[in-house]
Write an enzyme that holds these catalytic residues in place. Structure first.
Site, PDB file in Angstrom:
ATOM      1  N   SER A  85      13.235   2.767   2.639  1.00 21.15           N
ATOM      2  CA  SER A  85      13.806   3.492   3.780  1.00 21.15           C
ATOM      3  C   SER A  85      14.449   2.498   4.752  1.00 21.15           C
ATOM      4  O   SER A  85      14.169   1.291   4.693  1.00 21.15           O
ATOM      5  CB  SER A  85      12.705   4.279   4.494  1.00 21.15           C
ATOM      6  OG  SER A  85      11.759   3.391   5.067  1.00 21.15           O
ATOM      7  N   ASN A 126       8.134  -5.616  -1.545  1.00 18.86           N
ATOM      8  CA  ASN A 126       8.101  -4.512  -0.590  1.00 18.86           C
ATOM      9  C   ASN A 126       6.663  -4.471  -0.063  1.00 18.86           C
ATOM     10  O   ASN A 126       5.785  -3.886  -0.706  1.00 18.86           O
ATOM     11  CB  ASN A 126       8.474  -3.184  -1.248  1.00 18.86           C
ATOM     12  CG  ASN A 126       8.493  -2.059  -0.215  1.00 18.86           C
ATOM     13  OD1 ASN A 126       8.027  -2.231   0.915  1.00 18.86           O
ATOM     14  ND2 ASN A 126       9.027  -0.908  -0.597  1.00 18.86           N
ATOM     15  N   GLU A 139      12.955  -9.427   0.761  1.00 13.56           N
ATOM     16  CA  GLU A 139      12.115  -8.336   1.281  1.00 13.56           C
ATOM     17  C   GLU A 139      12.866  -7.012   1.093  1.00 13.56           C
ATOM     18  O   GLU A 139      14.050  -6.920   1.419  1.00 13.56           O
ATOM     19  CB  GLU A 139      11.855  -8.611   2.766  1.00 13.56           C
ATOM     20  CG  GLU A 139      11.094  -7.530   3.489  1.00 13.56           C
ATOM     21  CD  GLU A 139      10.940  -7.852   4.991  1.00 13.56           C
ATOM     22  OE1 GLU A 139      11.230  -9.004   5.419  1.00 13.56           O
ATOM     23  OE2 GLU A 139      10.557  -6.926   5.732  1.00 13.56           O
ATOM     24  N   ALA A 151       3.381  -1.042   4.496  1.00 18.41           N
ATOM     25  CA  ALA A 151       2.870  -1.115   5.871  1.00 18.41           C
ATOM     26  C   ALA A 151       2.409  -2.523   6.262  1.00 18.41           C
ATOM     27  O   ALA A 151       2.414  -2.870   7.447  1.00 18.41           O
ATOM     28  CB  ALA A 151       1.740  -0.113   6.052  1.00 18.41           C
ATOM     29  N   ARG A 208       5.021  10.887  -2.455  1.00 18.13           N
ATOM     30  CA  ARG A 208       4.778  10.629  -1.043  1.00 18.13           C
ATOM     31  C   ARG A 208       6.080  10.795  -0.249  1.00 18.13           C
ATOM     32  O   ARG A 208       7.051  10.087  -0.502  1.00 18.13           O
ATOM     33  CB  ARG A 208       4.292   9.181  -0.941  1.00 18.13           C
ATOM     34  CG  ARG A 208       4.275   8.592   0.419  1.00 18.13           C
ATOM     35  CD  ARG A 208       4.230   7.076   0.315  1.00 18.13           C
ATOM     36  NE  ARG A 208       4.016   6.517   1.621  1.00 18.13           N
ATOM     37  CZ  ARG A 208       4.345   5.283   1.967  1.00 18.13           C
ATOM     38  NH1 ARG A 208       4.883   4.466   1.077  1.00 18.13           N
ATOM     39  NH2 ARG A 208       4.126   4.860   3.186  1.00 18.13           N
ATOM     40  N   TYR A 229      11.259   8.661   0.844  1.00 18.79           N
ATOM     41  CA  TYR A 229      11.193   7.622  -0.190  1.00 18.79           C
ATOM     42  C   TYR A 229      11.804   8.030  -1.537  1.00 18.79           C
ATOM     43  O   TYR A 229      11.822   7.221  -2.463  1.00 18.79           O
ATOM     44  CB  TYR A 229       9.729   7.187  -0.379  1.00 18.79           C
ATOM     45  CG  TYR A 229       9.134   6.582   0.874  1.00 18.79           C
ATOM     46  CD1 TYR A 229       9.613   5.371   1.375  1.00 18.79           C
ATOM     47  CD2 TYR A 229       8.114   7.226   1.574  1.00 18.79           C
ATOM     48  CE1 TYR A 229       9.084   4.822   2.532  1.00 18.79           C
ATOM     49  CE2 TYR A 229       7.577   6.679   2.732  1.00 18.79           C
ATOM     50  CZ  TYR A 229       8.066   5.480   3.200  1.00 18.79           C
ATOM     51  OH  TYR A 229       7.550   4.920   4.343  1.00 18.79           O
ATOM     52  N   ARG A 260      13.680   4.282  11.966  1.00 18.23           N
ATOM     53  CA  ARG A 260      12.402   5.001  12.057  1.00 18.23           C
ATOM     54  C   ARG A 260      11.616   4.566  13.307  1.00 18.23           C
ATOM     55  O   ARG A 260      12.179   4.010  14.229  1.00 18.23           O
ATOM     56  CB  ARG A 260      11.626   4.781  10.745  1.00 18.23           C
ATOM     57  CG  ARG A 260      12.409   5.304   9.539  1.00 18.23           C
ATOM     58  CD  ARG A 260      11.663   5.093   8.245  1.00 18.23           C
ATOM     59  NE  ARG A 260      10.421   5.870   8.216  1.00 18.23           N
ATOM     60  CZ  ARG A 260       9.449   5.674   7.326  1.00 18.23           C
ATOM     61  NH1 ARG A 260       9.581   4.741   6.386  1.00 18.23           N
ATOM     62  NH2 ARG A 260       8.354   6.410   7.364  1.00 18.23           N
ATOM     63  N   HIS A 300      12.838  -2.726   1.615  1.00 17.61           N
ATOM     64  CA  HIS A 300      12.298  -1.451   2.116  1.00 17.61           C
ATOM     65  C   HIS A 300      13.166  -0.335   1.577  1.00 17.61           C
ATOM     66  O   HIS A 300      14.401  -0.393   1.691  1.00 17.61           O
ATOM     67  CB  HIS A 300      12.276  -1.417   3.646  1.00 17.61           C
ATOM     68  CG  HIS A 300      11.431  -2.524   4.193  1.00 17.61           C
ATOM     69  ND1 HIS A 300      10.058  -2.493   4.111  1.00 17.61           N
ATOM     70  CD2 HIS A 300      11.761  -3.717   4.738  1.00 17.61           C
ATOM     71  CE1 HIS A 300       9.584  -3.618   4.602  1.00 17.61           C
ATOM     72  NE2 HIS A 300      10.592  -4.378   4.986  1.00 17.61           N
ATOM     73  N   PRO A 356       0.791  -1.231   0.000  1.00 21.07           N
ATOM     74  CA  PRO A 356       0.000   0.000   0.000  1.00 21.07           C
ATOM     75  C   PRO A 356       0.822   1.280   0.000  1.00 21.07           C
ATOM     76  O   PRO A 356       1.893   1.347   0.606  1.00 21.07           O
ATOM     77  CB  PRO A 356      -0.821  -0.098   1.284  1.00 21.07           C
ATOM     78  CG  PRO A 356      -0.127  -1.087   2.133  1.00 21.07           C
ATOM     79  CD  PRO A 356       0.536  -2.054   1.189  1.00 21.07           C
ATOM     80  N   ASN A 357       0.270   2.252  -0.704  1.00 20.92           N
ATOM     81  CA  ASN A 357       0.792   3.623  -0.807  1.00 20.92           C
ATOM     82  C   ASN A 357       2.022   3.738  -1.702  1.00 20.92           C
ATOM     83  O   ASN A 357       2.454   4.853  -1.996  1.00 20.92           O
ATOM     84  CB  ASN A 357       1.101   4.219   0.589  1.00 20.92           C
ATOM     85  CG  ASN A 357      -0.135   4.238   1.474  1.00 20.92           C
ATOM     86  OD1 ASN A 357      -1.141   4.824   1.091  1.00 20.92           O
ATOM     87  ND2 ASN A 357      -0.083   3.568   2.612  1.00 20.92           N
TER      88      ASN A 357
HETATM   89  C1  DQA Z   1       8.457   0.836   3.442  1.00 22.81           C
HETATM   90  C2  DQA Z   1       8.599   1.015   4.961  1.00 22.81           C
HETATM   91  C3  DQA Z   1       7.269   0.759   5.660  1.00 22.81           C
HETATM   92  O1  DQA Z   1       7.422   0.921   7.064  1.00 22.81           O
HETATM   93  C4  DQA Z   1       6.238   1.734   5.177  1.00 22.81           C
HETATM   94  O2  DQA Z   1       4.977   1.461   5.767  1.00 22.81           O
HETATM   95  C5  DQA Z   1       6.131   1.801   3.694  1.00 22.81           C
HETATM   96  C6  DQA Z   1       7.331   1.673   2.878  1.00 22.81           C
HETATM   97  C7  DQA Z   1       9.743   1.223   2.698  1.00 22.81           C
HETATM   98  O3  DQA Z   1       9.832   0.893   1.513  1.00 22.81           O
HETATM   99  O4  DQA Z   1      10.634   1.878   3.262  1.00 22.81           O
HETATM  100  O5  DQA Z   1       5.055   2.045   3.164  1.00 22.81           O
HETATM  101  O6  DQA Z   1       8.207  -0.543   3.187  1.00 22.81           O
END
Ligand code: DQA
Length: 149
Positions: A102, A74, A98, A77, A18, A23, A107, A100, A10-11
């Site tokens: 960030s 990825n 996996e 959340a 964003r 990011y 964080r 990420h 998501p997102n």
């Molecule tokens: C994320 C890190 C997650 O904590 C966050 O909710 C995201 C992006 C990242 O790519 O850094 O949506 O997966």
């Protein structure tokens, strides 16, 4: 030639717009183009998906069980919340990396735990969108040398 899946949670459709200080400025379309280029250089096919809906991600993992050799994911959340995505990944036999963008460990503490890491063969965090390239390379290596991967 094997089929790799790159799955995004998501997102991530808003990548580039964003929180760019976290990011970056690349869009998901940019990431997809880079992933497609690399996968074809490595001699693999690619399915690249993003969804804001948990069940769609689960359905793509089920599809990968049938058609796919490896998964780069990825989960965004859902990383921190989804036992269902972990359960789906546990039904998949190939390499799982996996990603990420960030550094989740730098964080908020709620980002420090990942359900998906219970299954992932490797985790890349904090290397920006380059992490996707590294994840694809790693999956390709593991497919070549499953024992030593
Ligand atoms: C994320 C890190 C997650 O904590 C966050 O909710 C995201 C992006 C990242 O790519 O850094 O949506 O997966």
């Amino acid at each position: 030639m094997s089929l790799l899946y790159v799955l995004n949670g998501p997102n991530l459709n808003l990548l580039g717009k964003r929180q760019p200080h976290i990011y970056g400025h690349e869009t998901l379309a940019d990431v997809e183009a880079d992933c497609r280029k690399l996968a074809s250089e490595l001699g693999h096919e690619l399915r690249f998906h993003q969804s804001n809906r948990e069940y769609e991600i689960i359905d793509w993992i089920h599809e990968a069980r049938e058609d796919g050799a490896g998964i780069v994911i990825n989960p965004a959340a859902f990383t921190h919340t989804s036992v269902a995505i972990l359960d789906a990944l546990n039904t998949f036999e190939g390499p799982v990396i996996e990603i990420h963008i960030s550094n989740v460990h730098k964080r908020e503490s709620f980002r420090h735990h990942s359900f998906v890491s219970h299954r992932a063969d490797g985790v890349i965090a904090g290397l920006g969108t380059e992490g996707y390239q590294l994840g694809i390379r790693r999956v390709a290596t593991m497919l070549k040398t499953p024992k030593n991967g």
